[in-house]
Motif scaffolding. Structure first.
Motif, PDB file in Angstrom:
ATOM      1  N   ARG A 212       0.824  -1.201   0.000  1.00  0.00           N
ATOM      2  CA  ARG A 212       0.000   0.000   0.000  1.00  0.00           C
ATOM      3  C   ARG A 212       0.864   1.260   0.000  1.00  0.00           C
ATOM      4  O   ARG A 212       0.606   2.220  -0.739  1.00  0.00           O
ATOM      5  CB  ARG A 212      -0.917   0.007   1.223  1.00  0.00           C
ATOM      6  CG  ARG A 212      -1.962  -1.091   1.233  1.00  0.00           C
ATOM      7  CD  ARG A 212      -2.713  -1.087   2.565  1.00  0.00           C
ATOM      8  NE  ARG A 212      -3.509   0.131   2.733  1.00  0.00           N
ATOM      9  CZ  ARG A 212      -4.017   0.528   3.901  1.00  0.00           C
ATOM     10  NH1 ARG A 212      -3.787  -0.184   5.001  1.00  0.00           N
ATOM     11  NH2 ARG A 212      -4.728   1.625   3.971  1.00  0.00           N
ATOM     12  N   GLN A 216       1.516   4.555  -2.971  1.00  0.00           N
ATOM     13  CA  GLN A 216       1.486   5.998  -2.744  1.00  0.00           C
ATOM     14  C   GLN A 216       2.806   6.641  -3.133  1.00  0.00           C
ATOM     15  O   GLN A 216       2.837   7.758  -3.675  1.00  0.00           O
ATOM     16  CB  GLN A 216       1.136   6.306  -1.289  1.00  0.00           C
ATOM     17  CG  GLN A 216      -0.206   5.764  -0.834  1.00  0.00           C
ATOM     18  CD  GLN A 216      -1.326   6.095  -1.797  1.00  0.00           C
ATOM     19  OE1 GLN A 216      -1.486   7.247  -2.214  1.00  0.00           O
ATOM     20  NE2 GLN A 216      -2.118   5.092  -2.174  1.00  0.00           N
ATOM     21  N   ALA A 281      -2.296  15.679  -0.831  1.00  0.00           N
ATOM     22  CA  ALA A 281      -3.268  14.608  -0.611  1.00  0.00           C
ATOM     23  C   ALA A 281      -2.582  13.245  -0.674  1.00  0.00           C
ATOM     24  O   ALA A 281      -2.888  12.346   0.114  1.00  0.00           O
ATOM     25  CB  ALA A 281      -4.389  14.690  -1.649  1.00  0.00           C
ATOM     26  N   ASP A 282      -1.643  13.087  -1.601  1.00  0.00           N
ATOM     27  CA  ASP A 282      -0.931  11.811  -1.719  1.00  0.00           C
ATOM     28  C   ASP A 282      -0.015  11.582  -0.514  1.00  0.00           C
ATOM     29  O   ASP A 282       0.068  10.469   0.001  1.00  0.00           O
ATOM     30  CB  ASP A 282      -0.117  11.780  -3.014  1.00  0.00           C
ATOM     31  CG  ASP A 282      -0.995  11.626  -4.251  1.00  0.00           C
ATOM     32  OD1 ASP A 282      -2.154  11.200  -4.102  1.00  0.00           O
ATOM     33  OD2 ASP A 282      -0.523  11.929  -5.360  1.00  0.00           O
ATOM     34  N   ARG A 285      -2.137  10.643   2.361  1.00  0.00           N
ATOM     35  CA  ARG A 285      -2.597   9.248   2.253  1.00  0.00           C
ATOM     36  C   ARG A 285      -1.486   8.281   2.663  1.00  0.00           C
ATOM     37  O   ARG A 285      -1.727   7.285   3.348  1.00  0.00           O
ATOM     38  CB  ARG A 285      -3.072   8.969   0.826  1.00  0.00           C
ATOM     39  CG  ARG A 285      -3.931   7.709   0.708  1.00  0.00           C
ATOM     40  CD  ARG A 285      -4.446   7.546  -0.709  1.00  0.00           C
ATOM     41  NE  ARG A 285      -5.151   8.726  -1.174  1.00  0.00           N
ATOM     42  CZ  ARG A 285      -4.675   9.581  -2.085  1.00  0.00           C
ATOM     43  NH1 ARG A 285      -3.506   9.363  -2.652  1.00  0.00           N
ATOM     44  NH2 ARG A 285      -5.373  10.630  -2.440  1.00  0.00           N
ATOM     45  N   ARG A 288      -1.455   8.298   6.339  1.00  0.00           N
ATOM     46  CA  ARG A 288      -2.557   7.553   6.962  1.00  0.00           C
ATOM     47  C   ARG A 288      -2.300   6.048   6.923  1.00  0.00           C
ATOM     48  O   ARG A 288      -2.626   5.332   7.877  1.00  0.00           O
ATOM     49  CB  ARG A 288      -3.877   7.904   6.268  1.00  0.00           C
ATOM     50  CG  ARG A 288      -4.344   9.312   6.580  1.00  0.00           C
ATOM     51  CD  ARG A 288      -5.722   9.651   6.040  1.00  0.00           C
ATOM     52  NE  ARG A 288      -6.163  10.900   6.636  1.00  0.00           N
ATOM     53  CZ  ARG A 288      -6.013  12.101   6.071  1.00  0.00           C
ATOM     54  NH1 ARG A 288      -5.473  12.192   4.873  1.00  0.00           N
ATOM     55  NH2 ARG A 288      -6.418  13.193   6.694  1.00  0.00           N
ATOM     56  N   ASN A 340      -0.971  15.503   8.895  1.00  0.00           N
ATOM     57  CA  ASN A 340      -2.157  15.429   8.043  1.00  0.00           C
ATOM     58  C   ASN A 340      -3.118  16.581   8.284  1.00  0.00           C
ATOM     59  O   ASN A 340      -3.779  17.041   7.346  1.00  0.00           O
ATOM     60  CB  ASN A 340      -2.862  14.093   8.247  1.00  0.00           C
ATOM     61  CG  ASN A 340      -2.236  12.991   7.423  1.00  0.00           C
ATOM     62  OD1 ASN A 340      -1.257  13.221   6.726  1.00  0.00           O
ATOM     63  ND2 ASN A 340      -2.768  11.799   7.501  1.00  0.00           N
ATOM     64  N   ASP A 344      -3.977  18.558   5.026  1.00  0.00           N
ATOM     65  CA  ASP A 344      -5.383  18.671   4.629  1.00  0.00           C
ATOM     66  C   ASP A 344      -5.801  20.137   4.528  1.00  0.00           C
ATOM     67  O   ASP A 344      -6.522  20.534   3.607  1.00  0.00           O
ATOM     68  CB  ASP A 344      -6.283  17.941   5.625  1.00  0.00           C
ATOM     69  CG  ASP A 344      -6.135  16.425   5.558  1.00  0.00           C
ATOM     70  OD1 ASP A 344      -5.518  15.920   4.599  1.00  0.00           O
ATOM     71  OD2 ASP A 344      -6.630  15.747   6.480  1.00  0.00           O
TER      72      ASP A 344
END
Length: 484
Positions: A212, A216, A281-282, A285, A288, A340, A344
């Protein structure tokens, strides 16, 4: 600068704001400085000013080398080198001088222009005969401040990502992938909804996270960094008024691409910052998913699957000597959440600007370094935390051996297949296993006895009776080998 102690009076505390060297307000420039220091070269205020110098100098060289402005002399290699040295030599003295200029101009980009013009004026004393004083008015020619700033930020962020953040993130993901391969065959009881579930292997679960994270990273590696140079409202108005015969879009495009950026032809006064929102945003992610890894590893530590290797001299708890707290993963969680929150916010605010320009982006972008700093700090903590782990296969094995009921899935699936093949007596396999296993703990002997009563073909019964929770890991090991 020597250390000094700020003055105090009886009954009052020392004023820490007057301490020298200065006391950091934030953790990134204080407690965690060492972990994030490489970002200073890219995302600090000084780095912003250095990139502004770089953009202004390269724009001057571009205008003269392309003979865009009639009558402007071409610069020889020594003169171009002299100008570029303004950027490469920018350090403590330059930071101080630029700050002094800005206190007069009360404008950061104008201060950069004057800083360069000072050095152009001093060029004859350094180079002898030179045409540089003749091109002084081409510094910041036809530019609005945002022409310089948008290109500077694109260069800063690109440098921070490609030279600092991506190498650290890639090294961490490689570390996780190595752990996944090392432990690909180590069986582990899974937990879905927090309850015992079909076994997997420790390596396969780590491989999922590595896979995962790598996806990214590929997106971040392919990020576009856009830039523009087209004047106060994106119309090339001043450019055309000064030099009407030049192909200004072509000049702008060639300059932006000379800087290694992607040209944006249609903007207001500002470059629209959409690329920044996409990149952040990447990165968020990635953060996260890394947060998911941190919480999972924390949980595996609490279950005893991982032992933490004590650091000599370190203290886990102020009162409980036996403890080795998983602080690296907890620290990472907190820093990823802070990162984040900033990423964000940046992504949400930078894509909007009132009419042709407002200055909210100027204040917002000064927090890019903080956002990446907290992410980089988290990456560092996870990497350190993983290095201090050892797998306890004894506890993993005991956990599996205490949960023979997880084989209910395998047995009822084999019964379904046998039913389709025409074996009699295979009715209601799910319900029969549910009655046997739901809410009950079974031993291996009880499970084998049950299989023997089902009337399965001998080879199927033998295969199931030989199965244990530790061997019921499907293709987990092969999936790691084939797809990680």
């Amino acid at each position: 600068m020597s250390n000094t102690t700020p003055q105090t009076t009886a009954g009052t505390r020392v004023i820490l704001a007057e301490a020298n060297p200065p006391v950091a307000l934030g953790a990134l420039d204080g407690r965690y400085r060492a972990a994030v220091a490489p970002l200073v070269d890219h995302l600090s205020e000084a780095a912003l000013n250095r990139e502004r110098l770089h953009v202004e100098v390269e724009w001057l060289i571009h205008l003269t080398s392309q003979q865009v402005v009639p009558g402007a002399p071409a610069l020889n290699d020594n003169e171009q080198g002299y100008l570029r040295a303004i950027v490469s030599d920018f350090g403590s003295a330059g930071i101080t001088e630029l700050g002094e200029i800005e206190r007069t101009t009360v404008h950061d980009v104008k201060a950069v222009e004057y800083y360069i013009k000072r050095r152009i004026a001093a060029a004859p004393g350094m180079l002898g005969e030179t045409v540089l004083p003749e091109v002084g008015e081409l510094v910041h020619f036809a530019c609005t401040s945002e022409d310089i700033n948008n290109l500077s930020y694109a260069l800063m962020v690109r440098g921070a990502v490609q030279q600092v953040w991506l190498p650290a993130a890639t090294a961490l993901v490689d570390q996780i992938a190595d752990m996944a391969r090392e432990h690909a065959a180590v069986p582990m009881l899974s937990r879905t909804h927090g309850q015992p579930a079909t076994p997997s292997t420790l390596g396969k679960e780590l491989a999922v996270l590595a896979h995962r994270l790598r996806r990214q990273l590929r997106r971040i590696e392919n990020a576009e960094y856009l830039g523009k140079l087209n004047g106060a409202t994106g119309t090339f108005g001043a450019h055309l008024a000064a030099v009407p015969d030049a192909d200004w879009p072509a000049v702008s495009k060639s300059f932006v691409e000379h800087l290694g950026l992607t040209w944006n032809p249609l903007t207001t006064q500002i470059e629209s910052h959409d690329w920044q929102a996409e990149l952040y945003a990447d990165v968020a992610r990635f953060n996260r998913i890394l947060h998911n890894l941190a919480t999972d590893v924390w949980t595996y530590i609490s279950l005893g699957f991982f032992k933490q290797i004590p650091v000599p001299g370190a203290t886990g708890s102020s009162t409980m000597p036996h403890k080795v707290n998983p602080i690296r993963f907890e620290n990472a969680e907190a820093n990823l959440e802070i990162s984040n929150a900033l990423l964000d916010t940046l992504g949400a605010t930078l894509v909007t600007s009132r009419m042709q320009r407002d200055l909210t982006d100027s204040s917002s972008q000064r927090n890019i370094g903080t956002a990446f700093g907290h992410s980089l700090l988290a990456i560092d903590n996870v990497a350190r935390g993983l290095k201090a782990l050892a797998v306890d296969e004894t506890i993993l094995g005991a956990d599996l051996d205490a949960n023979w009921e997880v084989l209910g899935e395998a047995i009822q699936s084999a019964m379904r297949a046998a039913s389709v093949a025409g074996v009699p007596g295979m009715e209601n396999p799910y319900e029969r296993l549910k009655d046997l296993t739901r809410g009950h703990r079974l031993t291996g002997e009880q499970m084998r006895e049950f299989v023997g009563t089902l009337g399965l073909p001998d080879d199927v019964a033998a295969r199931l009776q030989a199965m244990t929770p530790a061997s019921y890991t499907g293709l987990a090991e092969k999936l790691v080998a084939d797809y990680l």
